[in-house]
Structures are given as C-alpha cells and as structure tokens.
Design a protein around this motif. Structure first.
Motif, PDB file in Angstrom:
ATOM      1  N   THR A 144     121.393 -50.926 -18.829  1.00  0.00           N
ATOM      2  CA  THR A 144     121.099 -52.360 -18.950  1.00  0.00           C
ATOM      3  C   THR A 144     119.595 -52.604 -19.014  1.00  0.00           C
ATOM      4  N   ARG A 145     118.821 -51.903 -18.187  1.00  0.00           N
ATOM      5  CA  ARG A 145     117.359 -52.071 -18.200  1.00  0.00           C
ATOM      6  C   ARG A 145     116.763 -51.585 -19.521  1.00  0.00           C
TER       7      ARG A 145
ATOM      8  N   GLN B 271     117.275 -54.302 -21.985  1.00  0.00           N
ATOM      9  CA  GLN B 271     116.413 -55.466 -21.732  1.00  0.00           C
ATOM     10  C   GLN B 271     114.991 -55.277 -22.249  1.00  0.00           C
ATOM     11  N   LYS B 272     114.618 -54.043 -22.524  1.00  0.00           N
ATOM     12  CA  LYS B 272     113.306 -53.807 -23.129  1.00  0.00           C
ATOM     13  C   LYS B 272     113.251 -54.378 -24.549  1.00  0.00           C
TER      14      LYS B 272
ATOM     15  N   LYS C 279     124.062 -46.597 -10.754  1.00  0.00           N
ATOM     16  CA  LYS C 279     122.643 -46.419 -11.080  1.00  0.00           C
ATOM     17  C   LYS C 279     122.466 -46.166 -12.582  1.00  0.00           C
TER      18      LYS C 279
ATOM     19  N   GLY D  21     122.989 -49.310 -14.520  1.00  0.00           N
ATOM     20  CA  GLY D  21     121.804 -50.158 -14.381  1.00  0.00           C
ATOM     21  C   GLY D  21     120.684 -49.706 -15.294  1.00  0.00           C
ATOM     22  N   ASP D  22     120.528 -48.381 -15.449  1.00  0.00           N
ATOM     23  CA  ASP D  22     119.491 -47.837 -16.340  1.00  0.00           C
ATOM     24  C   ASP D  22     119.770 -48.231 -17.795  1.00  0.00           C
TER      25      ASP D  22
ATOM     26  N   ASP E 187     125.559 -56.784 -19.552  1.00  0.00           N
ATOM     27  CA  ASP E 187     125.541 -55.584 -18.713  1.00  0.00           C
ATOM     28  C   ASP E 187     126.400 -54.519 -19.366  1.00  0.00           C
TER      29      ASP E 187
ATOM     30  N   ARG F 186     116.755 -60.547 -20.791  1.00  0.00           N
ATOM     31  CA  ARG F 186     117.952 -61.089 -20.146  1.00  0.00           C
ATOM     32  C   ARG F 186     118.021 -62.611 -20.295  1.00  0.00           C
TER      33      ARG F 186
ATOM     34  N   LYS G  67     122.283 -62.394 -21.595  1.00  0.00           N
ATOM     35  CA  LYS G  67     122.667 -61.725 -20.356  1.00  0.00           C
ATOM     36  C   LYS G  67     123.847 -60.797 -20.654  1.00  0.00           C
TER      37      LYS G  67
END
Length: 801
Positions: free
Chosen positions: A249-250, A253-254, A243, A246-247, A264, A258, A262
């Motif tokens: 990576t997000r 992406q701001k 989790k 994932g945070d 991670d 992506r 791409k």
C-alpha cells in the motif's frame, strides 16, 4: 479365540438375515453418501495445489475505500514490488479473458482445410508464467516458450482441434484475420482443479505497445490479475502478512496519494482463491464457495452418524437375544473387556462388509454424481492412500456404531440373565429415544433446507432484475463490425426482426467498469465511492424495457445529451438528491462534464449476491462490445438467421456468434443450482437411512409385543387400536424432533441466505409442512409392520401360553 468370535459373528449375520440386511444396507448407503461428499470436498480443497510452490504464491487483491473489493491491480504494481521488496521472487500478470478469432490452414502452401473458431478462453500473461505455475508442458521449451512476442501456447485438445495432432510446435495460427502467431508449446489439458482455466496463452509483450496501462505504466487503471511468488524465507504469519500488505500500500501511495484514492492491497494465498473469493468483484468466473464446502462436510458426517444411530438402536433393542450368550460366557470365565471386544469386532465386520458394498455403490453412482456436480471426481482404487482413507472411514463407523452396544451388552449380570429376569433388557429406552429423535432432527433440518434452497433458486430465476430479460439476444462486436457501425445499424433498422436493438459497452449482468473520479455539488471531497458506469445507445431503455422515474433518457432530439448522464435511484440517493431536485445536477466524470437528465429505476447489473450499487449511464461514443436485440415473440429462430445474414455482410471473415442474456444470467448461478441438486439427493438419502432404522426398530418392537397384541385382540381391540398403540410412541418422538429441528433450521437457513443481497422471506408454512412430511413418512414406515401385527391371528401368538 478370534476365530471363534468370527464364527459367532458370521452365524449371527446369517441367522438374522433381515436384521443384518437392514444394518448393512443402512451403513453402506451412509458410507457411500459420505464418501461421495468427502470426494467432492477433497476436490474443492485441492484447487491449485498441484503447483510445487503453491505455498509461496499469492494473488494481490485491492479494496477501495474499505468497501469495493476487487481481484485486479494496476499493471505497474508488481514491477514496483519486485524492484523494492526483496521478498518478491517473481510475478505474473494475467489479463482478462479475451475473445479472439484463430485460424489454421488455408494458406497458399497449405493442403489442409481452413479451421477457424472464435475462442473465449484466451489470456495474455507475463513470460514468467510457466516458471511460476506447474502446468504440464507436453512439447516446447519451458524456459523460452514465452520469450517471443508472437508466441502462443495451446492445450492438447485445442492443438487437435486446429491441427489434428499435438505435434504442432513451430506451426502458425492467424489471429483475428491479421497477425500470425507461432505455436511454441503444447500444454496438457488444464486440470479441472485449477482456478485459471484457459485454452490459449500469449505473452503480454504482444500487446505492450498498444495497451495503454502497460505502455505508459498507468497506476490508477486496474486491469490485471497479479500473482507474486515470495521467497521461501517469508513465513506467512498474520504479523508478517500485515506488514507486507502495508508495504504494498505504501509503495502504491508513492504514485497515487491516499488523498486522491484510498486503496489498500492484500495478499490472497493461491490455494484459497477458489473458495474465498465470494466478496471480490472484477474476478474470474468459476470459483467455489467455502460455505458450501462446510455445509456438505457437515452433511457427510451427519449422514454417517444417522447410519451409526440405526445400528446402535437395533443392536440395543435386540439385546435380549444375546443375553443368555453373555450370561454363559461370563459364567465360564469371560470378562467384560473380552465380551466388549467380541461385540465391537462383530460391528467392525459389519462395517467392513458395508464398506465394500458402499465402495461398489460409489463406483456405480460416481458418473452420475460427476454429471450433477460438473466435476472430475475419481475413486482411484489402485491408490493405497485411498484405501487407507476408506478403511479409516469403516473403522470410525464401526467404533462409533458399535461402542455403545458393546459396552451395554457386555455389562449384563449373569445371575439375572440366567434366572430369566429380562425385563430391563432391550436397551436403555431413554437413550434409544434420544437416538431416534437425533435421526429425525437431522432429516427434518435437511428437508427444510431442501425446500428453502429450492425456493431461493426459483426466486433467483423468476426475480425481475429491473428489466425484461427474456428474448434478449446479443451479438459480440468483432472484426470489421467496429469500423462499419453505421452500415450495421442501418441494416438492423431495416429488418423488422432486428429493428429493436441497442449497443452497449458491457452487458448489464456483471459490470466491470467504474470510477472514483466523480464529482457533484455537495459531495464530500473525502468520499471515494466507486461508481460503476455503462455506455449505451438511445434505444437501450426501450430494448431492455426499463422504467424512467424522472427526466428523460438519451434521445437524438436533445443534442446536448452526448455529455450528460442518466443515473439510477441508488446513485441519486448517494448524491443526497430526490426525484424532484436531481434533474439538472452537474456531474464531472473525469474529463467529461455534464448533468443529470434522467433517473432510471434500479436494476441488477451484478450478481444477486451484490446489492444494487450506484450507476451512471452515458451515451456510447464508440461501437461497444455487443449489439443487443429484443427478438419478436415466437420468432427467435428467424431473428437468429436474420442476424447472421446481417453480420456476414460487413464482417465476412469472422464467424457469426450469439447468445441470450437470460442464459448468461442463469449460468452465473450454476454453483447454487448444483448445490441445490446435491443437497436434495443427500437429504433424501438421510431420510431413507432414518426410515430404514425406524422400520427395523418398529418390526422388532412389534415382534416383542406379539403376545400383548394377541391378548388385546382377544379382548376386542380393533386393527386401528393396535396400529395406534404401535405408532403413538414414534409419533411423540417425531414431534419432539420437529420442536428441536425448527430453531436449528432457522439458524442454518438465515446463515445461508445472508450470502444473498436479495433473497426470499422464509414463511412459517415451511415448518409445519416439513413436520407433516416427516410424520407421514414415519407413519408409512411404521405402518407396514403395524398393520401386519394388527391383522395377525391372535391364536398363533397365544398358543404357547
């Protein structure tokens, strides 16, 4: 009772000196080997654990397009993480190692001599570095040492190197003949089990104004190693970690969608960096390999097991000598448990004696082993935990070696023993044979492994990387050389010793630069392949003696080459082109638009563990990081002197430095060479221990068959007949060992070689050679006692009949 057991044990040891010596020597060598290996394994597992918060510190790594895994991240990423992710307590960014000239003394008010050195172990770090990591600060204030932008922290050895003492806080160094920096702290020398190895650290604030990725918060430039310390409330379970990743990576992406890139991001625990970074690119040097740790841990256990097998084999083979003692003890009331305890106690006594001798052997061998492994291993005999661990090894050895003989000997039936029915004594023959086979399976596997490791290392050393690596000397571009490139080139051309030269953006041994912002006709817009790149001058292909497969290389005869590209064969295949249609293909590389003018034969520009990747060569439009000269054959020393003279003319304030490309390539595989050397030593020790046991067993069996040999000689048997009789059984066992060892070794070898993108093919010849070596060693071991028994006077053996 215990006193009586001890007396009996000591009497048996003294009475049977040869048998005792073989047992104690075998166990002590086995223990010493295992202790050395386990010390090395413990050291490898201890990296970065000296940090109090090691369990909460993680390094952020990135994987682009599910293919390109790197240890670096963009500069603004940790700032964003701390602002938006409450789990982040703190962060530290670490730059790539810097090559900086430092100078002390020589000022107008200074009476000390000038000390000036080019230093390579220099990092720029965030000011929170000393708050996150627990490196020992000998002098200076831990909280304020990194606050001022002109600060520098030195290690104790470096402080002595420049100032002659460690009391140097407040003193000044000059950096690159220009900027003064103030010593704000002195660190203890960095421990060997730290993944970060440095001599100087300076604050990132010193370069914030000039470093574009820091100044402008560039999100698509991966330049820094990023460490984050998470709150103690964060429990790193797989679910929580996934989790959190994932945070990250997000968050990224701001800033970079992506669809554009791409990528991670993943957490890497600080304590796993040293052993679990094999597949990471753009990483710091000096990491270990978890596979090697596992291999040597297994080798340690196996060697100890081989030593225990020796003891079990000899103890059960000689069981007839203790039969009457067992019978009498049982007649007077001893139960099996008491007898088993007695025999196990005797084994424990032997194990303790072997432990003391083994510790002595370790103490003697440790300096040489440290030299071989290039580690700082220590056997701290004043440490109670160390002795507890050693005692544990002795107990495990004693129980392992003595359990079967104790149970076997205590199980004799007194009636049969006292009647003289001793035919079944001497141990279970099948079990003994299994033990001998196990020993030699281990020895043969290690023997085959030794040969394969040696051949792979020779392959690495001899393999043609796609260019002629010998006689390539390079000089870093430092100081005023950057501003006097034209004068430098003219001087190099004028001297026949240095006229064969080129300039490069990076040395082609472990390229760091690369981009995904590359386009060509027919490329899938969703395809985000990372394409490494390298800047070179027109003479690069001739200096490195590479081969062109199509088109031409950069040349002053072609004015438009400044924006064009030369690609390798792998890049051509990625572009879905062939040699007959690739020339002229347009390429957009960021803001640079050009076309393919040539295809160079594939060459290794990264370690051999990595497959050759696509590569684009561009014409160098800046001085680069190094000048590479191909030295004339037999004139290396003269070329070095010529290069020194040429560099001092435009760059007198900087010391001349140079190195050779083939030496740098060899240093990249230092870990593999060390592993091979250590493996060789312990493979030979395992074989030696096996032979010790085989010798003791063959000597005892020859003694048991003395009368039989006498009768055979009286009836006309020759020395050869007797030797054949005594060695046939062992030969069969070795052949069985070979049959088992070959598939085991094939499996292990393939697992190890899978870590190399380019490796040897293991031919069939290595297996019969290993079998022959094992047979010859076994025959030589058994041969001495066989010859001795075969040449003995038969009348002495038969006179009691």
């Amino acid at each position: 009772m215990i006193k009586n057991y001890l007396k009996v044990a000591l009497r048996n040891l003294i009475r049977h000196k040869a048998y005792s010596a073989i047992n104690i020597l075998g166990l002590s060598v086995g223990m010493a080997s295992s202790i050395l290996i386990l010390l090395w394994v413990q050291y490898e597992l201890s990296y970065d654990r000296f940090n109090r918060n090691a369990g909460q510190i993680f390094r952020i790594r990135a994987t682009a397009n599910d293919q390109f895994a790197a240890a670096v991240t963009p500069a603004p990423l940790p700032e964003g993480m701390k602002a938006e992710m409450p789990q982040v307590v703190d962060y530290v960014r670490v730059s790539h190692p810097q090559n900086i000239l430092f100078e002390a003394g020589g000022g107008a008010s200074s009476t000390s001599a000038v000390r000036k050195f080019q230093e390579k172990r220099v990092f720029y770090v965030d000011s929170t570095f000393l708050e996150m990591f627990d490196y020992v600060l000998l002098s200076g204030d831990r909280k304020t040492a990194m606050e001022r932008p002109d600060a520098v922290l030195l290690t104790a050895d470096i402080a002595k190197k420049y100032f002659g003492s460690t009391d140097v806080v407040g003193k000044t160094l000059r950096k690159d003949n220009a900027d003064p920096v103030t010593v704000t702290g002195v660190l203890a020398n960095i421990p060997g089990n730290s993944t970060l190895q440095f001599d100087f650290i300076m604050p990132l604030a010193a370069i914030r104004a000039t470093e574009n990725s820091l100044k402008n918060k560039v999100w698509d430039d991966y330049e820094y190693y990023t460490y984050v310390q998470l709150d103690k409330s964060f429990v790193p379970t797989p679910e929580h970690v996934a989790k959190f990743e994932g945070d990250i990576t997000r968050l990224y992406q701001k800033h970079i969608p992506r669809s554009a890139f791409k990528v991670d991001f993943y957490l890497q625990p600080l304590t796993s960096i040293h052993l679990h970074s094999e597949n990471l690119q753009v990483d710091l040097p000096g990491h270990g390999n978890s596979q090697y740790v596992n291999i040597f841990f297994i080798v340690a256990i196996v060697i100890l097991l081989v030593a225990c097998i020796n003891f079990m084999n000899l103890a059960t083979a000689r069981s007839a000598r203790r039969a009457k003692e067992v019978g009498l003890r049982k007649v007077v009331g001893a139960v099996r448990g008491q007898l088993a305890a007695q025999f196990l106690g005797e084994t424990m006594l032997v194990a303790m004696i072997a432990l003391l001798l083994g510790v002595l052997l370790v103490w003697i061998a440790l300096p040489g082993f440290n030299l071989l492994a290039e580690k700082e291993l220590a056997l701290d005999l004043s440490n109670g935990l160390m002795w507890l661990g050693l005692f544990g090894i002795a107990v495990v050895t004693g129980v392992l070696a003595g359990s079967y003989p104790a149970l076997y000997l205590s199980g004799f039936q007194p009636v049969k023993v006292l009647k003289g029915s001793l035919k079944s004594l001497g141990g279970n023959l099948v079990f003994r044979n299994v033990l001998v086979v196990t020993q030699f399976v281990v020895s043969i596997v290690l023997l085959i492994g030794t040969v394969v490791v040696y051949r792979q290392l020779q392959f690495i050393q001899a393999r043609n990387p796609g260019y002629t690596k010998a006689n390539l000397m390079y000089m870093p571009m430092t100081g005023e050389l950057w501003g006097k490139t034209v004068a430098l080139r003219n001087q190099l051309k004028a001297n026949p010793l240095t006229s064969d030269f080129t300039q490069v953006s990076e040395l082609p041994i472990d390229l760091l630069a690369g981009s995904i912002d590359v386009k060509w006709p027919g490329k899938d817009p969703k395809d985000q392949v990372v394409i490494p790149s390298m800047g070179v001058t027109e003479s690069f292909i001739d200096v490195f003696q590479m081969k062109m497969q199509a088109g031409h290389f950069f040349s002053t005869a072609f004015k438009g080459d400044s924006s064009n590209f030369v690609i390798n064969e792998t890049m051509m295949r990625v572009m879905n082109r062939r040699l007959d249609n690739v020339i002229g293909t347009p390429i957009d590389w960021g803001n640079q638009k050009g076309k393919v003018i040539g295809v160079v034969q594939d060459f290794n520009f990264k370690p051999i563990q990595t497959k050759i990747e696509p590569l684009a060569l561009m014409l160098l439009n800046w001085p680069g990081t190094a000048v590479v000269v191909r030295t004339p054959q037999g004139k290396t020393e003269a070329t070095i002197q010529a290069m020194e003279g040429i560099s001092r003319n435009p760059n007198p304030a900087f010391p001349f430095s140079y190195n050779f490309l083939d030496q740098d390539i060899a240093n990249m595989y230092k870990g593999e060479r060390q592993m091979g050397s250590i493996f060789n030593v312990f493979a030979l020790l395992a074989l030696l221990i096996s032979c010790l046991g085989l010798y003791g067993l063959s000597a005892y069996l020859a003694q048991q068959r003395t009368r039989e040999i006498g009768v055979r000689k009286v009836l006309g048997a020759t020395v050869f007949n007797i030797m054949y009789l005594l060695s046939t059984g062992f030969t069969r066992l070795i052949l069985v060992s070979v049959v088992i060892a070959v598939p085991v070794s094939i499996f292990a070898i393939n697992r190890w070689l899978a870590g190399f993108a380019y490796h040897i093919s293991v031919g069939w010849i290595v297996f019969p050679v290993a079998a022959v070596v094992a047979l010859v060693v076994a025959w030589l071991t058994v041969g001495y006692e066989s010859v001795r028994a075969a040449t003995a006077n038969p009348t002495k053996a038969l006179r009691a009949e």
